[in-house]
Scaffold this active site. Structure first.
Site, PDB file in Angstrom:
ATOM      1  N   LYS A  31       0.918  -1.121  -0.035  1.00  0.00           N
ATOM      2  CA  LYS A  31       0.078   0.065   0.033  1.00  0.00           C
ATOM      3  C   LYS A  31       0.740   1.277   0.063  1.00  0.00           C
ATOM      4  CE  LYS A  31      -0.824   0.393   4.933  1.00  0.00           C
ATOM      5  NZ  LYS A  31      -0.113   1.686   5.213  1.00  0.00           N
ATOM      6  N   THR A  32       1.953   1.329   0.564  1.00  0.00           N
ATOM      7  CA  THR A  32       2.708   2.499   0.850  1.00  0.00           C
ATOM      8  C   THR A  32       3.300   2.667  -0.742  1.00  0.00           C
ATOM      9  OG1 THR A  32       3.473   1.926   3.000  1.00  0.00           O
ATOM     10  CG2 THR A  32       4.740   3.560   1.868  1.00  0.00           C
ATOM     11  N   ASP A 216      -3.666   7.721   4.739  1.00  0.00           N
ATOM     12  CA  ASP A 216      -3.292   6.129   4.776  1.00  0.00           C
ATOM     13  C   ASP A 216      -3.892   5.995   6.166  1.00  0.00           C
ATOM     14  OD1 ASP A 216      -1.952   4.049   4.708  1.00  0.00           O
ATOM     15  OD2 ASP A 216      -0.108   4.456   5.391  1.00  0.00           O
ATOM     16  N   GLU A 217      -3.990   4.459   6.192  1.00  0.00           N
ATOM     17  CA  GLU A 217      -4.528   3.596   7.587  1.00  0.00           C
ATOM     18  C   GLU A 217      -5.968   4.254   7.884  1.00  0.00           C
ATOM     19  OE1 GLU A 217      -3.124   1.096   8.558  1.00  0.00           O
ATOM     20  OE2 GLU A 217      -0.946   1.456   8.409  1.00  0.00           O
ATOM     21  N   GLN A 247      -7.330  -5.135   9.561  1.00  0.00           N
ATOM     22  CA  GLN A 247      -6.099  -4.918  10.441  1.00  0.00           C
ATOM     23  C   GLN A 247      -6.728  -3.482  11.347  1.00  0.00           C
ATOM     24  OE1 GLN A 247      -2.053  -5.102   8.636  1.00  0.00           O
ATOM     25  NE2 GLN A 247      -3.224  -5.085   6.760  1.00  0.00           N
ATOM     26  N   ARG A 599       2.221 -11.359  10.236  1.00  0.00           N
ATOM     27  CA  ARG A 599       3.731 -10.611  10.321  1.00  0.00           C
ATOM     28  C   ARG A 599       4.636 -11.535   9.979  1.00  0.00           C
ATOM     29  NH1 ARG A 599       2.103  -6.159   9.521  1.00  0.00           N
ATOM     30  NH2 ARG A 599       0.303  -7.489   9.210  1.00  0.00           N
TER      31      ARG A 599
END
Length: 740
Positions: A31-32, A216-217, A247, A599
């Protein structure tokens, strides 16, 4: 600009022409990369001036990383870009438009401690006692109000005494802050949103400036942040929000994942892009994570996939108890190290900070270096050091360092001046501080009030030393917390931080009980010596370390190998399994498990204990329902593989871990019928009933207002499970409730 290395959905998001867009970006899906490439594309290819682009992140670290990537993609071309956190961007805008926003141009920003200091002054102005109304607790209530964009005048009290008191303090606090030319962190967003919504000219000016907005987020935004985003995109609705509802793990902090799930309802013309290709994990790890998260009913449908190899099966370890689990973790780490794996690529996760104690001890005993992310080592935590200081004074009252540490903890009105004069007394007479305390009434250095408080402290320490002579060592920690008021201080502070501190103290008390079981003839000096040896570890600079952290702290990180410990019912998931609890809590626990599992890049190891000593309780460990969700073909069970579904029914009485007993804890004999009951019965011989309360009864609480009793538990401390409108489910001692 070359976009050939992007996959089709990523490229679609980058090339999106305009209008609202929501990007559901699964874990490890890049996503970044999408956000930075989209901004670079706007600047380099479409000629959008950087100053007309807004990019909002949730941490300063993420903002710095975004700037660094953009500098690489468009060297020197992204200068002037407005990128930062919600708070930093709002602070900048308020400085520039102070007059229009109704704040002083040279305002100062108060951090949490400054805010609490101001509230302490406000409480004094209103003749209210900070001991009864902890400033931290009041600050939490005010901050929540600002997150909901609620002014003091808009705060609904409904005749509730606690809410009326908070409102009264809130009004005076705002007046005081205005006179001081100060804003707290919550004000930065709250004041900016109010200005944008009330001042059309300001809104049109700022929203007109930002031709493209990126957030973002987005699943972690709260109500105030959502309204800010809407206001700044009101002129040019070229709004791109990126996030993953799977998330969203910060509900307790005010985050509302409905903001991303309902985005298309707020913007009917919004396009949707789903990033489902994962670049991080093996196929097995993704299947296991999906098997857990797909059980959540309220989520955007999506399933991660990868071109990565199938990978090894996920290991599920059944351990005898928490110490056996810690030994298994150490064995795993040493084996990975033997195979050439760097320790920096190994992480151990747990649900609560208190679980780290046993893991830390096992790692130290095996000389395996470790670091804790998002927290401090167990024996370095302030509350743990405070209780140990009291115990050291009991053992040796001449210990000046320990005595000075807790002389005003909990707060008992002994300030720095009194302590300085006490030290002067001791130095002048060649005494210890303890001896000076015993003669404080003969000193001319203290006023009457200070003398009274210092003498009361000395009397308290005498009482604690008397307790130590009559109580078994196993009960001494709980007795200290009760008699000093330390536990009550934390109970009054209704915050996640206070809850974590209570957990750590309950774990330390439990460790004393465990130590006495293993060493029946041990003394307090023996226990303190053992703790000192456990905690006297110096970390070698530059040495590779295993990473320990809570699952909350792990978000955004990745490791080759991840070990997730404590996967038992009522441990992980910790909440949401009880019928009296908010069902949303179980969904959040599932999201936490999903975050933990995703993770891992190559190896995922999951463990649970058949019996766990934690918070001074002994629990029989039913394997977590998350373990039972795992497809059989993707897991290698080491130990007993459960053949049944995880129980969902209500459990029998289970003591609250914060009710640390001062009487000996006597585990009752267990029968086969008890095989699913995870508790130690503190109430043997003292069934006090439900205190006259029953399910369906309406009750009032000083803070939470009026609620309905759902269940009553008998025991040493009778408790009621109550649903309070606006607060959810709470478990409270019945002494704090009154029938309505």
């Amino acid at each position: 600009m070359d976009l050939g290395h992007l996959n089709p959905p990523q490229r679609q998001a980058v090339l999106h022409e305009g209008g609202p867009l929501v990007v559901f970006a699964g874990a490890g899906s890049g996503k970044t990369r999408v956000i930075t490439h989209r901004i670079a594309h706007l600047v380099a290819t479409r000629g959008v001036p950087p100053w007309r682009i807004l990019a909002v992140t949730f941490t300063n670290k993420a903002a710095g990383e975004m700037r660094e990537r953009l500098e690489h993609l468009v060297p020197g071309g992204a200068r002037g870009l407005a990128v930062g956190t919600f708070h930093s961007i709002c602070a900048r805008l308020l400085r520039t438009h102070a007059e229009a926003a109704g704040v002083k141009k040279d305002f100062v920003i108060y951090d949490d401690q400054d805010q609490q200091a101001m509230l302490k002054r406000v409480l004094g102005d209103l003749n209210l006692d900070p001991k009864e109304l902890p400033p931290k607790q009041i600050a939490g209530a005010i901050n929540r109000a600002k997150q909901e964009m609620t002014s003091p005048e808009q705060m609904a009290t409904g005749g509730d005494a606690w809410q009326e008191l908070v409102q009264r303090i809130y009004v005076t606090y705002e007046e005081r802050m205005a006179k001081s030319g100060a804003l707290d962190f919550g004000d930065l967003i709250y004041r900016m949103v109010r200005a944008l919504e009330k001042n059309d000219a300001l809104r049109e000016q700022l929203a007109g400036r930002f031709l493209h907005q990126h957030v973002d987020e987005f699943q972690d935004t709260n109500h105030a942040q959502l309204r800010l985003v809407r206001a700044l995109s009101s002129v040019h609705p070229n709004l791109v929000v990126v996030g993953d509802d799977d998330q969203s793990i910060y509900r307790w902090r005010g985050a509302d994942r409905r903001n991303i799930l309902d985005f298309r309802r707020a913007y009917p013309s919004a396009q949707v892009v789903k990033l489902e290709q994962n670049y991080r994990s093996t196929q097995r790890i993704l299947r296991v994570a999906h098997a857990v998260i797909e059980k959540n009913y309220d989520r955007e449908p999506k399933q991660l996939w990868t071109d990565n190899p199938e990978g090894d099966k996920v290991f599920v370890l059944r351990c005898e108890d928490e110490r056996d689990e810690a030994r298994a973790v150490v064995r795993g780490v040493i084996e990975l190290q033997r195979k050439g794996a760097p320790l920096s690529e190994v992480a151990v996760f747990y649900r609560t900070h208190a679980q780290s104690r046993v893991l830390e001890e096992a790692l130290r005993q095996s000389n395996v270096p470790y670091r804790i992310v998002g927290g401090v080592r167990f024996y370095d935590r302030a509350e743990v050091k405070d209780l140990l200081a009291y115990l050291r004074i009991i053992q040796n009252p001449e210990d000046d360092v320990s005595l000075l540490r807790v002389v005003n903890v909990p707060a008992r009105g002994i300030g720095k001046t009194s302590v300085t004069r006490l030290l002067d007394d001791a130095a002048r007479e060649g005494q210890s501080v303890w001896e000076a305390l015993g003669q404080v009434d003969r000193s001319d250095a203290h006023g009457a009030a200070a003398t009274r408080k210092l003498a009361a402290f000395r009397e308290l320490l005498d009482e604690l030393r008397a307790d130590a002579r009559r109580l078994p060592l196993s009960d001494l920690g709980g007795a200290v917390l009760m008699r000093t008021g330390y536990l009550e201080m934390l109970k009054r502070d209704d915050s996640p931080e206070a809850e974590a501190r209570r957990e750590n103290l309950a774990e330390l008390v439990g460790s004393i009980q465990q130590f006495t079981r293993e060493h029946p003839d041990a003394t307090l000096a023996d226990f303190l010596e053992d703790v000192t040896l456990q905690s006297d570890v110096v970390e070698e600079a530059g040495r590779e370390t295993v990473t320990l952290m809570t699952v909350h702290a792990a978000k955004g990180l990745e490791f080759d190998t991840v070990m997730v410990t404590g996967l038992e019912e009522r441990m992980f998931p910790m909440r949401g399994t009880d019928p009296a609890e908010d069902p949303e809590e179980l969904e959040e626990e599932r999201r936490l498990a999903y975050v933990a599992f995703t993770r891992a890049r190559r190896t995922l190891i999951l463990s649970y204990a058949g019996v766990r000593n934690i918070y001074g309780q002994m629990r029989v460990g039913d394997p977590s329902r998350f373990l039972l969700d795992i497809p059989r073909a993707d897991a290698l069970w080491i130990g007993a593989e459960p053949r049944r579904a995880a129980p969902v029914r209500p459990r029998a009485y289970q003591p609250d871990p914060w009710d640390l007993p001062t009487e000996p804890v006597r585990p009752r004999k267990r029968s086969p019928a008890d095989s699913n009951e995870s508790y130690v019965d503190y109430s043997e011989g003292s069934d006090l009933g439900g205190g006259g309360f029953s399910p369906g009864m309406r009750v009032r609480h000083a803070k939470f207002g009026v609620g309905e009793v759902r269940r009553v538990e008998s025991g040493m401390v009778p408790k009621a499970h109550v649903i309070f409108p606006g607060w959810g489910a709470k478990t409270l001692a019945v002494t704090y409730l009154e029938p309505v």
